[in-house]
Scaffold this motif. Structure first.
Motif, PDB file in Angstrom:
ATOM      1  N   GLY A 103      -2.586   4.312   1.411  1.00  0.00           N
ATOM      2  CA  GLY A 103      -3.872   3.628   1.396  1.00  0.00           C
ATOM      3  C   GLY A 103      -4.243   2.994   0.070  1.00  0.00           C
TER       4      GLY A 103
ATOM      5  N   SER B 178      -2.833   3.528  -8.457  1.00  0.00           N
ATOM      6  CA  SER B 178      -1.826   3.238  -7.437  1.00  0.00           C
ATOM      7  C   SER B 178      -0.443   3.668  -7.898  1.00  0.00           C
ATOM      8  CB  SER B 178      -1.826   1.743  -7.112  1.00  0.00           C
ATOM      9  OG  SER B 178      -3.072   1.377  -6.569  1.00  0.00           O
TER      10      SER B 178
ATOM     11  N   GLU C  88      -3.829   0.347  -2.749  1.00  0.00           N
ATOM     12  CA  GLU C  88      -3.237  -0.983  -2.934  1.00  0.00           C
ATOM     13  C   GLU C  88      -2.575  -1.047  -4.303  1.00  0.00           C
ATOM     14  OE1 GLU C  88      -2.458  -4.902  -1.580  1.00  0.00           O
ATOM     15  OE2 GLU C  88      -3.465  -3.304  -0.472  1.00  0.00           O
TER      16      GLU C  88
ATOM     17  N   ARG D 100       0.857  -1.192   0.000  1.00  0.00           N
ATOM     18  CA  ARG D 100       0.000   0.000   0.000  1.00  0.00           C
ATOM     19  C   ARG D 100       0.883   1.228   0.000  1.00  0.00           C
ATOM     20  NH1 ARG D 100      -1.924  -2.460   4.232  1.00  0.00           N
ATOM     21  NH2 ARG D 100      -1.499  -0.744   5.605  1.00  0.00           N
TER      22      ARG D 100
END
Length: 171
Positions: free
Chosen positions: A95, A124, A97, A92
């Motif tokens: 927060g 991400s 992923e 992570r």
């Protein structure tokens, strides 16, 4: 390095460096990575092909930065082909992923000569881009340049996270 036979599978000695790299990643231990790297190691960034990190000292410093922004790193079992290995990891960042693939090439001494990382999904990756390059830039070029890089990268992360939430509704 001698080959080990584990449960009928042949595990080459080169796999030791990869296993130690995985363990160091899960612990967030950049200093442990140092002992696994060849002097002239090259790290290919998942963020741009315009920048590579070369030499043990620079790659270890980069791993300190990486481990400072990634949380809860979990790795998979590696695959082997000749002097090259691949393993995935999940982690992570703020927060978000992320999932990544590491390609590792070893030299004749069993040390890591080359690392290439690929990251997905795009939101991400963008979040990683908003957090890692400003930190690396600040370390290498000073806090003003780090702040400038953050000003450029943070809006991109916001845009990609927002698009990721909205675009699927239209597909």
């Amino acid at each position: 390095m001698l080959d080990k036979v584990l449960g009928g599978l042949v595990w080459s000695g080169g796999m030791d460096a990869v296993e130690e790299l995985r363990a160091a990643g899960e612990r967030g231990d950049a200093e442990a990575v140092a002992g696994l790297l060849a002097d002239d190691v090259v790290f290919h960034s998942p963020l741009t092909d315009r920048v590579t990190f070369e030499g043990r000292d620079e790659v270890v410093a980069l791993h300190r930065d990486i481990f400072a922004v990634l949380e809860d790193v979990r790795t998979s079992a590696p695959l082997e082909h000749g002097d090259s290995y691949a393993f995935s990891f999940r982690a992570r960042v703020r927060g978000a992923e992320l999932e990544a693939m590491n390609l590792v090439r070893l030299d004749e001494q069993g040390l890591i000569a080359e690392l290439t990382v690929f990251v997905r999904p795009l939101p991400s990756l963008a979040t990683l881009f908003a957090n890692l390059p400003p930190r690396v830039s600040a370390r290498r070029r000073g806090p003003v340049v780090g702040g400038l890089v953050a000003c450029l990268a943070v809006p991109l992360a916001f845009a990609f996270r927002t698009a990721d939430r909205l675009a699927p509704r239209f597909l």
